[in-house]
Write an enzyme that holds these catalytic residues in place. Structure first.
Site, PDB file in Angstrom:
ATOM      1  N   ASN A   1       0.850  -1.176  -0.077  1.00  0.00           N
ATOM      2  CA  ASN A   1      -0.066   0.121   0.039  1.00  0.00           C
ATOM      3  C   ASN A   1       0.849   1.199  -0.002  1.00  0.00           C
ATOM      4  OD1 ASN A   1      -1.769   2.123   0.498  1.00  0.00           O
ATOM      5  ND2 ASN A   1      -2.451   1.402   2.485  1.00  0.00           N
TER       6      ASN A   1
ATOM      7  N   GLU B   1      -6.773   5.025   7.840  1.00  0.00           N
ATOM      8  CA  GLU B   1      -6.631   6.415   7.370  1.00  0.00           C
ATOM      9  C   GLU B   1      -7.804   6.987   6.571  1.00  0.00           C
ATOM     10  OE1 GLU B   1      -3.059   5.682   5.401  1.00  0.00           O
ATOM     11  OE2 GLU B   1      -2.018   5.244   7.284  1.00  0.00           O
TER      12      GLU B   1
HETATM   13  P1  13P Z   1       3.058   0.585   7.779  1.00  0.00           P
HETATM   14  O1  13P Z   1       3.669  -0.620   7.099  1.00  0.00           O
HETATM   15  O2  13P Z   1       3.830   1.894   7.141  1.00  0.00           O
HETATM   16  O3  13P Z   1       3.073   0.739   9.225  1.00  0.00           O
HETATM   17  O4  13P Z   1       1.668   0.835   7.024  1.00  0.00           O
HETATM   18  C1  13P Z   1       0.804  -0.022   7.234  1.00  0.00           C
HETATM   19  C2  13P Z   1      -0.622   0.300   6.390  1.00  0.00           C
HETATM   20  O5  13P Z   1      -1.157   1.014   6.817  1.00  0.00           O
HETATM   21  C3  13P Z   1      -0.868  -0.599   5.159  1.00  0.00           C
HETATM   22  O6  13P Z   1      -1.952  -0.427   4.760  1.00  0.00           O
END
Ligand code: 13P
Length: 255
Positions: free
Chosen positions: A10, A100
């Site tokens: 992602n 998010e």
């Molecule tokens: P990180 O791997 O940067 O913690 O992000 C995880 C995430 O939100 C993937 O969708």
């Protein structure tokens, strides 16, 4: 029950078309097409998707997804992108309900449920993100939150539809913080999610649905997480912005 692990990058709001091309030329050097038994997915920002498709040049060993989708088919929804548009440019997956989007855009389980239904109707594989905040975990609400996210987010789906989708368990406190859930805590949450799926959609759906872990996954912790019986891959943010570290996580899932 053996489930094919799925490792997805992602990219969030990172990687414009030019950077994505550079990533993919480095990624090709990793020769991951030879890495069998792992489904690999890249989820770029919308505007970067065509550049990723072009750089993949028909390579079928990596799927491409989008980070969000509209709950409508078309029309006066400024700024939105439809499932048909994603299919037209070759997307096979779509992330829905990322924390998010829940946090900054007020997305609710009920709203996300509409997006999941649209995605399924268009033949896209939803990657449905769930997970608790630190405050919820500390208040002892982990199971309550996960249950409502599973039940409300997947409401009205058939057992077969649930069997074919992907759930990403991403504890909010572990995203981008460097704090990964311990393998024991992650496994416990995944087993609980699978048990809730089983209650509502039956044994077959629970056995088949893949549940990814997300939240500060990196090459150093990927093997331990992927070895857990109910963890079927990872949704990777920061560590998927570099071809070498994303490749290392894919290899960890293949072992
Ligand atoms: P990180 O791997 O940067 O913690 O992000 C995880 C995430 O939100 C993937 O969708």
């Amino acid at each position: 029950m053996s489930r094919t692990p799925i490792i997805a990058a992602n990219w969030k709001m990172n990687m414009g078309p030019q950077e994505a091309k550079e990533f993919l030329s480095a990624f090709k050097e990793e020769k991951l097409c030879e890495c069998k038994g792992v489904e690999k997915v890249i989820v770029p920002p919308f505007v970067t998707i065509p550049a990723v498709m072009e750089a993949l040049n028909g390579c079928q060993c990596i799927g491409v997804g989008a980070q969000d989708v509209s709950d409508h088919d078309n029309g006066a929804f400024t700024g939105e992108i439809s499932t048909a548009m994603l299919s037209e440019i070759g997307c096979k997956y779509v992330v829905v309900g990322h924390s998010e989007r829940r946090q900054y855009h007020g997305e609710t389980n009920t709203y996300i449920n509409k997006k999941i239904k649209k995605a399924l109707a268009a033949g896209l594989v939803p990657i449905y993100c769930i997970g608790e905040t630190l405050a919820q975990r500390e208040a002892g609400e982990l199971e309550k939150i996960l249950r409502s996210q599973v039940e409300e987010g997947l409401a009205g789906l058939s057992d077969e539809q649930v069997a074919g989708l992907v759930i990403a368990y991403e504890p909010v406190w572990a995203i981008g913080t460097g704090k990964t859930a311990s393998a024991t805590d992650a496994q416990a949450a995944h087993a609980f999610i699978r048990s809730v799926v089983k209650e509502t959609f039956g044994t077959d759906a629970a056995d088949k649905v893949r549940i990814q872990y997300g939240g500060s996954v990196k090459p150093a912790n990927a093997s331990e997480l992927m070895a857990c019986p109910d963890i079927d891959g990872a949704l990777v943010g920061g560590a998927a912005l570099k071809a070498a570290s994303f490749a290392a996580i894919i290899r960890a899932a293949a072992i």
